[in-house]
Design a protein around this motif. Structure first.
Motif, mmCIF file in Angstrom:
data_model
loop_
_atom_site.group_PDB
_atom_site.id
_atom_site.type_symbol
_atom_site.label_atom_id
_atom_site.label_comp_id
_atom_site.label_asym_id
_atom_site.label_seq_id
_atom_site.Cartn_x
_atom_site.Cartn_y
_atom_site.Cartn_z
ATOM 1 N N GLY A 114 0.825 -1.195 0.000
ATOM 2 C CA GLY A 114 0.000 0.000 0.000
ATOM 3 C C GLY A 114 0.853 1.237 0.000
ATOM 4 O O GLY A 114 2.077 1.179 -0.100
ATOM 5 N N SER A 155 -3.279 3.282 2.942
ATOM 6 C CA SER A 155 -4.235 2.362 2.347
ATOM 7 C C SER A 155 -3.509 1.247 1.614
ATOM 8 O O SER A 155 -2.534 1.503 0.900
ATOM 9 C CB SER A 155 -5.149 3.104 1.363
ATOM 10 O OG SER A 155 -5.998 2.186 0.714
ATOM 11 N N CYS A 156 -4.016 0.031 1.777
ATOM 12 C CA CYS A 156 -3.466 -1.072 1.001
ATOM 13 C C CYS A 156 -4.074 -1.090 -0.398
ATOM 14 O O CYS A 156 -3.640 -1.842 -1.251
ATOM 15 C CB CYS A 156 -3.641 -2.407 1.723
ATOM 16 S SG CYS A 156 -5.332 -2.813 2.119
ATOM 17 N N ARG A 157 -5.050 -0.240 -0.642
ATOM 18 C CA ARG A 157 -5.550 -0.007 -2.000
ATOM 19 C C ARG A 157 -4.905 1.292 -2.471
ATOM 20 O O ARG A 157 -4.940 2.303 -1.765
ATOM 21 C CB ARG A 157 -7.065 0.127 -1.996
ATOM 22 C CG ARG A 157 -7.609 0.362 -3.374
ATOM 23 C CD ARG A 157 -9.131 0.311 -3.358
ATOM 24 N NE ARG A 157 -9.601 0.940 -4.559
ATOM 25 C CZ ARG A 157 -10.531 1.867 -4.607
ATOM 26 N NH1 ARG A 157 -11.128 2.258 -3.509
ATOM 27 N NH2 ARG A 157 -10.882 2.405 -5.732
ATOM 28 N N THR A 162 -9.665 -0.078 3.823
ATOM 29 C CA THR A 162 -8.312 -0.473 3.437
ATOM 30 C C THR A 162 -7.247 0.061 4.378
ATOM 31 O O THR A 162 -6.073 -0.167 4.147
ATOM 32 C CB THR A 162 -8.018 -0.013 1.999
ATOM 33 O OG1 THR A 162 -8.254 1.396 1.922
ATOM 34 C CG2 THR A 162 -8.896 -0.743 1.001
ATOM 35 N N SER A 163 -7.598 0.772 5.426
ATOM 36 C CA SER A 163 -6.706 1.199 6.502
ATOM 37 C C SER A 163 -7.242 2.437 7.211
ATOM 38 O O SER A 163 -8.277 2.367 7.833
ATOM 39 C CB SER A 163 -5.260 1.408 6.063
ATOM 40 O OG SER A 163 -4.435 1.344 7.207
#
Length: 127
Positions: free
Chosen positions: A15, A98-100, A78-79
């Motif tokens: 991310g 974010s991992c996205r 996503t975080s």
């Protein structure tokens, strides 16, 4: 600023984390709880994420003008988005992780404009 994207091959990027220190922010905005809630909602929409629950917001650090201010935390699926305000020196310290993947340039532009700040320093980490 260069945008980072998930490579087709090679190193895996879990991310991105955008870390911003924004100076000379608008005192009317950084001291307004409703404005901070509008910021987190607007940023979630802007970076095309999904909020998870309500924004946690608390005003503390009253022992010093340097530390007094709001902290806001918004979980995203996503975080998280975290904002710390230092009212005395009119600074905002924001982290978006974010991992996205998301558009860091657009997120930074939105944040600077929302808080009316100038002289932003930032770091983008691939994690």
């Amino acid at each position: 600023m260069k945008s980072l994207h998930q490579p087709a091959e090679g190193d895996f990027i879990f991310g991105l984390e955008l870390i911003m220190d924004i100076h000379n922010c608008d005192p009317a905005v950084i001291t307004d709880a409703d404005a901070l809630r509008r910021f987190t909602a607007g940023l979630v929409e802007r970076i095309k994420m999904q909020a998870y629950g309500e924004t946690w917001l608390h005003h503390f650090g009253h022992a010093s003008a340097l530390t007094a201010g709001f902290t806001a935390f918004q979980a995203i699926e996503t975080s998280s988005i975290i904002v710390h305000v230092s009212e005395g020196p009119r600074r905002v310290h924001a982290n978006i992780f974010s991992c996205r993947l998301f558009d860091c340039e657009d997120a930074m532009k939105f944040t600077e404009e929302f808080f009316g700040g100038t002289d932003t320093t930032y770091t983008i980490l691939s994690r």
